[in-house]
Design a protein around this motif. Structure first.
Motif: not given
Length: 189
Positions: A17-25, A76-94
């Motif tokens: 069961x993957x961790x969902x983005x909103x649960x992670x947040x 410009x987001x600098x190493x801030x979270x990006x809500x990519x999909x329900x299972x993905x909240x990475x912090x891309x460099x830019x």
């Protein structure tokens, strides 16, 4: 080095069961990950490695360039979270994102996402590239410090990119944000 945190293989159940983005947040908001640096990719926690000098220098240099290039038209987001999909909240460099405030949730749209890779190239070019294509972001760059090249991904289709170019010299102009122009000789010093 980027590592994926999972349990030992012998003890894993048949179904995950993957961790969902909103649960992670919610867990982040409760302070569960205090003192650690993780991001959520595909429902899995990924430990982020510390930055070396060249990596952080590259982010600062690109940040100045992007801010000047886009002005007030985008944020410009600098190493801030990006809500990519329900299972993905990475912090891309830019990330170049639509201008605005994001008080209730992280931005989900991006025109250009940039990862700077010192040791995380395989992950950035693999799983993250797949996730960013699936989100239909028009352009994704991986700045490959060791090989002094930029992997430019454009034309997402499903979870893949129809065009991937490796640029090693000259001037690179973003197709999604044409005001973003990078001289690779300056970028790599």
């Amino acid at each position: 080095m980027t590592t994926v945190t999972t349990a030992p293989t012998a003890e894993l159940p048949d179904a995950f069961r993957p961790l969902h983005r909103r649960e992670f947040q919610a867990l982040v908001d409760q302070g569960l990950f205090e003192g650690t640096h993780v991001e959520l990719v595909g429902g899995v926690l990924v430990e982020m490695s510390p930055q070396g000098g060249r990596h952080s220098d590259m982010i600062r240099w690109l940040t100045k360039l992007l801010v000047r290039a886009v002005g007030d038209r985008y944020d410009i987001g600098v190493q801030t979270p990006l809500a990519v999909d329900d299972l993905t909240l990475p912090e891309p460099d830019l990330q170049v994102i639509p201008a605005g405030r994001y008080l209730d949730d992280h931005p989900s749209q991006a025109l250009l996402v940039i990862e700077v890779a010192s040791s995380s190239g395989a992950f950035d070019l693999g799983e993250k590239a797949r996730r960013y294509a699936g989100a239909d972001y028009p352009e994704y760059w991986v700045v490959d410090i060791p090989d002094r090249r930029v992997h430019v991904h454009t034309r997402p289709e499903g979870e893949r990119w129809r065009s991937i170019d490796e640029i090693t010299g000259g001037v690179l102009m973003s197709s999604a944000v044409p005001s973003v122009v990078v001289d690779l000789d300056e970028l790599f010093g």
